[in-house]
Design a protein around this motif. Structure first.
Motif, PDB file in Angstrom:
ATOM      1  N   GLU A 150       7.391  -9.675  -4.042  1.00 11.37           N
ATOM      2  CA  GLU A 150       8.823  -9.361  -3.917  1.00 11.37           C
ATOM      3  C   GLU A 150       9.026  -7.849  -3.770  1.00 11.37           C
ATOM      4  OE1 GLU A 150      12.730  -9.243  -6.811  1.00 11.37           O
ATOM      5  OE2 GLU A 150      11.127 -10.682  -7.253  1.00 11.37           O
ATOM      6  N   ILE A 151       8.338  -7.085  -4.600  1.00 13.00           N
ATOM      7  CA  ILE A 151       8.437  -5.621  -4.529  1.00 13.00           C
ATOM      8  C   ILE A 151       7.946  -5.125  -3.181  1.00 13.00           C
ATOM      9  CG2 ILE A 151       7.509  -3.469  -5.461  1.00 13.00           C
ATOM     10  CD1 ILE A 151       9.597  -4.705  -7.261  1.00 13.00           C
ATOM     11  N   ILE A 171       1.327  -1.780   2.047  1.00 16.40           N
ATOM     12  CA  ILE A 171       0.451  -2.851   2.515  1.00 16.40           C
ATOM     13  C   ILE A 171      -0.093  -3.728   1.395  1.00 16.40           C
ATOM     14  CG2 ILE A 171      -0.231  -1.703   4.647  1.00 16.40           C
ATOM     15  CD1 ILE A 171      -2.642  -0.592   3.332  1.00 16.40           C
ATOM     16  N   ALA A 172       0.037  -3.308   0.135  1.00 16.46           N
ATOM     17  CA  ALA A 172      -0.466  -4.138  -0.963  1.00 16.46           C
ATOM     18  C   ALA A 172       0.222  -3.741  -2.259  1.00 16.46           C
ATOM     19  CB  ALA A 172      -1.982  -4.000  -1.102  1.00 16.46           C
ATOM     20  N   ALA A 173       0.323  -4.700  -3.177  1.00 19.09           N
ATOM     21  CA  ALA A 173       0.867  -4.445  -4.511  1.00 19.09           C
ATOM     22  C   ALA A 173       0.135  -5.345  -5.490  1.00 19.09           C
ATOM     23  CB  ALA A 173       2.366  -4.715  -4.549  1.00 19.09           C
ATOM     24  N   GLU A 174      -0.302  -4.795  -6.612  1.00 23.82           N
ATOM     25  CA  GLU A 174      -0.976  -5.584  -7.632  1.00 23.82           C
ATOM     26  C   GLU A 174      -0.577  -5.080  -9.012  1.00 23.82           C
ATOM     27  OE1 GLU A 174      -5.181  -5.123  -7.959  1.00 23.82           O
ATOM     28  OE2 GLU A 174      -5.143  -3.017  -7.339  1.00 23.82           O
ATOM     29  N   LEU A 228       2.855  -1.672 -11.603  1.00 21.07           N
ATOM     30  CA  LEU A 228       2.334  -2.136 -10.320  1.00 21.07           C
ATOM     31  C   LEU A 228       1.648  -0.985  -9.601  1.00 21.07           C
ATOM     32  CD1 LEU A 228       5.286  -4.310  -8.938  1.00 21.07           C
ATOM     33  CD2 LEU A 228       3.269  -5.074 -10.212  1.00 21.07           C
ATOM     34  N   ARG A 229       0.503  -1.285  -9.013  1.00 20.75           N
ATOM     35  CA  ARG A 229      -0.184  -0.295  -8.174  1.00 20.75           C
ATOM     36  C   ARG A 229       0.054  -0.661  -6.713  1.00 20.75           C
ATOM     37  NH1 ARG A 229      -5.715   1.909 -10.086  1.00 20.75           N
ATOM     38  NH2 ARG A 229      -4.177   3.163 -11.226  1.00 20.75           N
ATOM     39  N   LEU A 230       0.673   0.255  -5.993  1.00 21.44           N
ATOM     40  CA  LEU A 230       1.013   0.044  -4.590  1.00 21.44           C
ATOM     41  C   LEU A 230       0.035   0.793  -3.702  1.00 21.44           C
ATOM     42  CD1 LEU A 230       4.851   0.725  -4.924  1.00 21.44           C
ATOM     43  CD2 LEU A 230       3.710  -1.498  -5.078  1.00 21.44           C
ATOM     44  N   THR A 231      -0.302   0.169  -2.586  1.00 22.58           N
ATOM     45  CA  THR A 231      -1.127   0.813  -1.568  1.00 22.58           C
ATOM     46  C   THR A 231      -0.294   0.941  -0.303  1.00 22.58           C
ATOM     47  OG1 THR A 231      -3.114  -0.224  -2.491  1.00 22.58           O
ATOM     48  CG2 THR A 231      -3.287   0.708  -0.280  1.00 22.58           C
ATOM     49  N   ILE A 277      -0.015   4.579  -5.397  1.00 18.35           N
ATOM     50  CA  ILE A 277       1.057   5.033  -6.286  1.00 18.35           C
ATOM     51  C   ILE A 277       1.314   3.931  -7.304  1.00 18.35           C
ATOM     52  CG2 ILE A 277       2.803   4.220  -4.647  1.00 18.35           C
ATOM     53  CD1 ILE A 277       4.721   6.282  -5.785  1.00 18.35           C
ATOM     54  N   ASP A 278       1.438   4.311  -8.572  1.00 20.86           N
ATOM     55  CA  ASP A 278       1.756   3.364  -9.637  1.00 20.86           C
ATOM     56  C   ASP A 278       3.220   3.511 -10.020  1.00 20.86           C
ATOM     57  OD1 ASP A 278      -0.902   2.799  -9.544  1.00 20.86           O
ATOM     58  OD2 ASP A 278      -1.382   3.513 -11.565  1.00 20.86           O
ATOM     59  N   ILE A 279       3.910   2.379 -10.161  1.00 22.22           N
ATOM     60  CA  ILE A 279       5.303   2.412 -10.597  1.00 22.22           C
ATOM     61  C   ILE A 279       5.430   1.592 -11.877  1.00 22.22           C
ATOM     62  CG2 ILE A 279       6.188   2.767  -8.266  1.00 22.22           C
ATOM     63  CD1 ILE A 279       6.981  -0.178  -8.204  1.00 22.22           C
TER      64      ILE A 279
END
Length: 915
Positions: free
Chosen positions: A774-775, A790-793, A700-703, A762-764
C-alpha cells in the motif's frame, strides 16, 4: 516496463503530467494513452499524444548531464511535481515566464506562480519557466553554443511568441540582457523586426519603465492576472489574421488597459538634463497608462504551485490574504501603488490551504500581505488554520507584521508546530521621524512583542531600520541605539546569554510614485557615518549588524528614478561584465562607474538631486494608483510631522486610487463550517490531534531508483522531495520531538550529484501500521519523473540505520568515448597482486590518504549484450569513512588517470551492500 503518471483535467482543459518514468519510450507512452484513455477531442490531449511532445522530454533526459560541472545543476532541470507540460502544436500561443534571477529566488516569488497557473489554465495558451543562468552556466552555454531554454520542454526562448520578464527590483536589469543574449534574441527592441518574440515586462519595476524602454516592446502596469490573458489573446488574433507587422500588433496591445508601449512615446529633454515633455508619437496610444487592478477574491490564485526539487528561499505554501495597503508609509512604493485594499474571504483561504497542501505536501503555510496582521479577519482565520493543520505538522507564518496592529496572541498562533522567525520593522528611532514617514509605532507594543518572543523560547529577533530618511538627525540615530539597548535588556532577562538580535540598517532609496519621489539620497559617505555612529554606540556582541551595500543602494537609487537615457549605460555595464548586481559577491560598482562615464551619465543627477514639485518626471504618464497631487500633499504633511490615517477605518484621503470613492474590499463575515468536519479532509489527512506525539510502531525500508535529470538534485534536496511525497500521500509518519519537529526517517549513504542509481535506501517510521504494498503504491503515484520506488519491506524498529549498516556499494561506470580505448590490465593486475596500494588525493585544502586495496573491493570490465559501449566497468567501493573514495576518483587513481573533467564519467549505483 512500468509507467507511473497522473493526468488531471482541470477547468481550463489542460494537462498536468505529474510523473513520467524517464525510461519510458515515446511509443510505449502513446500506446498506453491510446489503449487506456477513451477517444477525446480535447486539443491539449491530442497534442500530448503527439510523439514530438514526448520526445522533447526524452531529449531532456538524454542531455541532462550538460550542467553537471556548474554550481547547483538542479537549477536547470525540470523534475518538479505539478510541472505543467503542453505540446507546442496543442496551443496557439506560448509565453516564456522569464525570471531574471536564479531558480531559488524565482521559485519563491508568489506572483510568478500565479501567472504560471493562470495562463496554463487557458486551454489554448501555454506558459513555461526560465531563470537567469549563473555565470558558470552562462559560460558553458556560450562555449557549447547552447541557447537558453525553458524548463518544461527545453524549448529555446527565441521560439516563443512572448517572453515575459518579472521586474522585481532594479538590480536585476543586467540579468535581463544576459537572458536575451543567451537566447539569441536581439537586446534592443528596435533591432527585433519580426513580431515575435515580443519582450514584455511586468511587476514593481514596470512602474518606472523608461529606464528599460530600449529593451522592451511593452510593459504591463499593475496587476497581471487579466492583462496577461488579454495580451496572449491579442497575439492569438494577430497570428490568426495573418496580416500586419509588429507595429500593428503593438497598436493592438496598447489598447489593452495597463499596457504601455514605449516606442509610441518620445522623451524631450531640457538643456539642464531635466525632462521637458513625453511626446506621444502614435495617435492611438493613451495619454496616461493606468495601472490594472485585480480583485483577488475573484480567483483562488495559486493552488497547485510547482513543488521545487531544490531548497529555495521561501519554500512554503503561500496564500495571499489581501492585496494592497492603505497605511500610507511615505517611503513605500508598494503601499502607494497597490491601492485599494482587496481582501480574500476566509472560506477561500481555507480552500486554498486544503487544496494546496493536498497537491504540494508543503509543511508551512505563509499568509502573505504587505502587512499580514492587518487582515480584517486574522484572528478567525488563524484559529481555523491552526485547528485544521497543527495536528498534521503544518506550521503558519506571517512574514510581514505591522507592530501596532499585531495582537500579541498572534505569536502563539503561528508557533504551534515549529517556531518561525520574527522580524519587526520600527523603521526609525524616534516618534518624530516615524510621524514624518507616516509610520506610527507604539514603542511599548514593540517592547512587549520582543518580551513575548523571547519568553516563548525564541532565541533570535530581527529588527529593521532605515537610515538617511528625509529630516533625519543625530537624535533619530540615537533613538535606534536606545531601542536596541532596551530590547537587549529584555533578551538578557528572558534568555540569559542565549539570544541574538539581528539588526538591518537599510539606506533610504527614494522611489517613484511615493511622497518622497522628489527627495535626494544621501551620499555614500554620509550613510557610512550614520552606520558607524550606531555601531560605535552598541558594544554588545549579541547585537549583530547588517547593512546593505552602500554602492548597491546608490545604483538602485540611480535606476529607480531613471529615464530612457540610462538604457545605454545599462547596456555598456552588461557588455563590460556586470551580472547579478543584487548579489554582493558578484556586484562590481567600478564597472558601473565606467559605464556611466562612457555613456555621459552623471549618477548624482539621478540619485542625489532633489526634484522640484513642478518638475516633469519620467513616470508622470504612468498612473500607478495614486495621484501626483496627493503625493505632493503627503510630502508637505511629512515636513509638518502630520499623520494621515488609513482609510479602511478612517476618512478617505482622496489619494486617487478609487475614482468612484472609497473602494476597499474587506473580507465578509461568513458562517464557516469547522474544518475538522469538512468533507474530504479526514480522508486526505488521516492524522488526528496528538499524532505528532505518538511513538512509531512500524518501520519500513524503501528501495528507490534515480534516473535522468533528478540526479542533478543533491542528497539534501532529494530528502526534501521525498518528504513532500510522503505528505501528499498522507503516510502516517512519526515526527521527532523538540523545537522544530521533523519527520523521522533514516537515509542510506548519500549519492553524489550526477550519479544514477538502481537501489537507494530510506527507512520510514510510522505511527500506524500500513501494508508495504500500500505504501509503495502511494509513493509511486506521487513521485516526480526519474524517481521510482521499487520495493518496500518491514524491518525491526531497532535495526541499524542503512547508512550505518552499509558496508560497500557497487557501481557501474562508463568512461567518455573521447578518452579512447583504455588498457587497464596492468592496473588491475597491480591491484590484485599488491598487499597495499597507497595513494594521495588532493581535495580542496587537504590531502586524502587511501589504500586502494581497502577502498576498491571488486573491479571488472563489463559489456552489455547488443551495446557498443567501450570502457564500461563495475566497481565495488567500501563506504566506511576511513576507506571511501568517489568510485571515479578511486578508478582514476588506480589507472593513473588525471582527475580533470571527471564529471564526464557516467556513474550508476547498482546496489548498497548490507551485512
Amino acid at each position: 516496463m512500468s509507467l507511473v503518471f497522473i493526468i488531471e483535467f482541470l477547468s481550463g482543459g489542460f494537462c498536468i503530467i505529474h510523473n513520467t518514468n524517464s525510461r519510458i519510450d515515446a511509443d510505449d507512452f502513446i500506446r498506453f494513452m491510446k489503449t487506456f484513455l477513451p477517444p477525446c477531442k480535447n486539443k491539449v490531449l491530442r497534442g500530448l499524444m503527439n510523439p514530438q511532445s514526448v520526445n522533447s522530454n526524452r531529449k531532456f533526459n538524454q542531455n541532462w548531464r550538460t550542467f553537471l560541472s556548474v554550481q547547483r545543476p538542479g537549477r536547470y532541470a525540470s523534475v518538479e511535481w505539478n510541472c505543467i507540460i503542453k505540446s507546442a502544436d496543442a496551443v496557439s500561443v506560448r509565453m516564456a515566464l522569464a525570471f531574471p534571477d536564479v531558480y531559488e529566488i524565482g521559485m519563491s516569488y508568489h506572483g510568478y506562480k500565479i501567472l504560471y497557473e493562470r495562463i496554463n489554465g487557458v486551454e489554448d495558451f501555454a506558459a513555461e519557466r526560465v531563470f537567469a543562468p549563473w555565470s558558470d552556466a552562462e559560460r558553458l552555454m556560450k562555449e557549447r553554443k547552447e541557447p537558453l531554454r525553458t524548463l518544461e520542454t527545453e524549448t529555446p526562448l527565441a521560439d516563443f511568441e512572448v517572453i515575459g520578464f518579472t521586474l522585481q527590483h532594479e538590480l536585476i536589469y543586467t540579468n535581463i540582457l544576459t537572458m536575451l543574449d543567451c537566447a539569441g534574441v536581439p537586446l534592443l527592441a528596435t533591432e527585433r523586426k519580426p513580431p515575435f518574440p515580443l519582450v514584455i515586462g511586468g511587476g514593481e519595476g514596470a512602474l518606472t519603465p523608461e529606464t528599460l524602454a530600449d529593451f522592451f516592446d511593452a510593459f504591463v502596469i499593475g496587476d497581471g492576472e487579466d492583462a496577461a490573458i488579454e495580451i496572449l489573446q491579442a497575439v492569438k488574433e494577430f497570428k490568426n489574421s495573418g496580416q500586419g507587422d509588429k507595429k500593428d500588433l503593438l497598436r493592438q496591445l496598447s489598447r489593452i488597459e495597463g499596457v504601455y508601449v514605449p516606442s509610441f512615446y518620445k522623451p524631450e529633454y531640457q538643456s539642464d538634463g531635466r525632462l521637458a515633455a513625453m511626446n506621444k508619437i502614435e495617435a492611438s496610444a493613451p495619454d496616461v497608462i493606468r495601472a490594472r487592478r485585480f480583485n483577488i477574491a475573484d480567483d483562488l490564485g495559486s493552488v497547485a504551485p510547482v513543488v521545487p526539487s531544490l531548497r529555495v528561499t521561501q519554500d512554503r505554501l503561500a496564500i495571499e490574504l489581501r492585496r494592497g495597503c492603505v497605511h500610507g508609509c511615505r517611503f513605500c512604493q508598494a503601499g502607494m501603488t497597490n491601492r485599494p485594499v482587496r481582501e480574500r474571504p476566509v472560506s477561500q483561504i481555507l480552500e486554498i490551504a486544503r487544496e494546496g497542501i493536498r497537491r504540494t505536501g508543503a509543511e508551512d503555510i505563509s499568509l502573505l500581505s504587505l502587512s499580514s496582521a492587518d487582515y480584517s479577519r486574522l484572528p478567525e482565520v488563524l484559529e481555523l488554520l491552526k485547528e485544521e493543520w497543527a495536528p498534521h505538522g503544518v506550521s503558519l507564518s506571517l512574514p510581514s507584521i505591522r507592530i501596532n496592529s499585531c495582537d500579541l496572541e498572534i505569536l502563539d498562533s503561528v508557533s504551534t508546530v515549529r517556531h518561525t522567525g520574527l522580524t519587526l520593522a520600527p523603521e526609525a528611532g524616534t516618534e518624530r521621524l516615524r510621524r514624518v514617514i507616516n509610520k506610527p509605532v507604539d514603542q511599548a507594543m514593540l517592547l512587549d512583542l520582543a518580551q513575548r518572543a523571547f519568553s516563548a523560547g525564541r532565541q533570535t529577533l530581527k529588527l529593521y531600520f532605515m537610515i538617511g530618511l528625509p529630516t533625519e538627525t543625530n537624535d533619530d540615530l540615537e533613538g535606534i541605539v536606545q531601542i536596541l539597548r532596551e530590547v537587549e535588556n529584555i533578551a538578557r532577562r528572558k534568555r540569559g546569554r542565549n539570544y541574538q538580535i539581528n539588526v538591518t540598517l537599510s539606506p533610504f532609496v527614494p522611489k517613484a510614485h511615493t511622497p518622497f519621489q522628489w527627495e535626494h539620497q544621501c551620499l555614500p559617505d554620509v550613510f557610512k557615518e550614520k552606520i558607524q555612529y550606531i555601531r560605535s554606540r552598541i558594544k554588545s556582541g549579541k547585537i549583530v549588524f547588517k547593512s546593505h551595500d552602500l554602492q548597491q543602494s546608490l545604483l538602485e537609487a540611480i535606476l529607480a528614478r531613471g529615464d530612457r537615457r540610462l538604457g545605454s549605460a545599462i547596456l555598456r555595464a552588461w557588455e563590460d561584465g556586470c551580472r547579478f548586481d543584487g548579489w554582493e559577491e558578484l556586484f562590481r560598482y567600478t564597472i558601473w562607474e565606467q559605464a556611466f562615464s562612457k555613456t555621459g551619465i552623471e549618477p548624482s543627477f539621478y540619485a542625489h538631486r532633489e526634484r522640484t514639485p513642478d518638475e516633469i518626471l519620467p513616470w508622470d504618464h504612468i498612473h500607478a494608483g495614486v495621484s501626483k497631487e496627493f503625493l505632493k500633499r503627503e510630502r508637505q504633511r511629512a515636513y509638518e510631522c502630520a499623520l494621515t490615517e488609513e482609510c479602511t477605518t478612517g476618512a478617505c484621503a482622496a489619494c486617487g486610487a478609487c475614482p468612484d470613492g472609497k473602494d476597499n474590499i474587506l473580507a465578509p463575515a461568513e458562517e464557516i463550517k469547522r474544518a475538522i468536519n469538512a468533507d474530504g479532509i479526514t480522508k486526505i489527512f488521516p492524522l488526528q490531534s496528538g499524532d505528532m506525539e505518538k511513538p512509531p510502531i512500524q518501520r519500513l525500508r524503501l528501495t528507490y531508483s534515480k534516473h535522468g535529470a533528478i540526479c542533478l538534485i543533491s542528497h539534501l534536496d532529494l530528502g526534501k522531495t521525498i518528504f513532500t511525497i510522503m505528505k501528499r500521500t498522507a503516510i502516517p509518519v512519526s515526527f521527532t520531538k523538540g523545537f522544530n519537529p521533523q519527520p523521522k526517517v533514516q537515509y542510506g549513504p548519500p549519492l553524489s550529484v550526477g550519479f544514477e542509481s538502481e537501489g537507494e535506501l530510506i527507512d520510514i517510521f510510522l505511527i500506524e501500521r500500513r501494508a508495504p504494498k500500500e505504501i509503495l503504491k502511494s509513493l509511486r503515484s506521487q513521485s516526480p519523473r526519474g524517481l521510482e520506488f521499487i520495493a518496500a519491506e518491514e524491518i525491526p524498529l531497532s535495526a541499524p540505520a542503512p547508512s550505518a549498516a552499509a558496508l560497500a556499494a557497487e557501481y557501474e561506470m562508463i568512461l567518455p568515448a573521447e578518452w579512447g580505448s583504455l588498457d587497464w590490465g596492468d592496473a588491475l593486475n597491480r591491484w590484485k597482486k599488491s598487499i597495499a596500494l597507497s595513494v594521495e588525493i588532493p581535495k580542496r585544502d587537504k590531502i586524502l590518504k587511501r589504500d586502494l586495496k581497502k577502498t576498491i573491493l571488486n573491479l571488472e570490465q563489463i559489456k552489455r549484450a547488443g551495446e557498443n559501449i567501450k570502457n564500461a566497468f563495475r566497481i565495488a567501493v567500501a563506504l566506511d569513512e576511513q576507506n571511501y573514495l568517489d568510485p571515479r576518483i578511486a578508478f582514476a587513481a588506480l589507472c593513473l588517470l588525471p582527475l580533470e573533467n571527471i564529471e564526464q564519467v557516467q556513474v550508476r549505483r547498482l546496489r548498497i551492500i548490507l551485512p
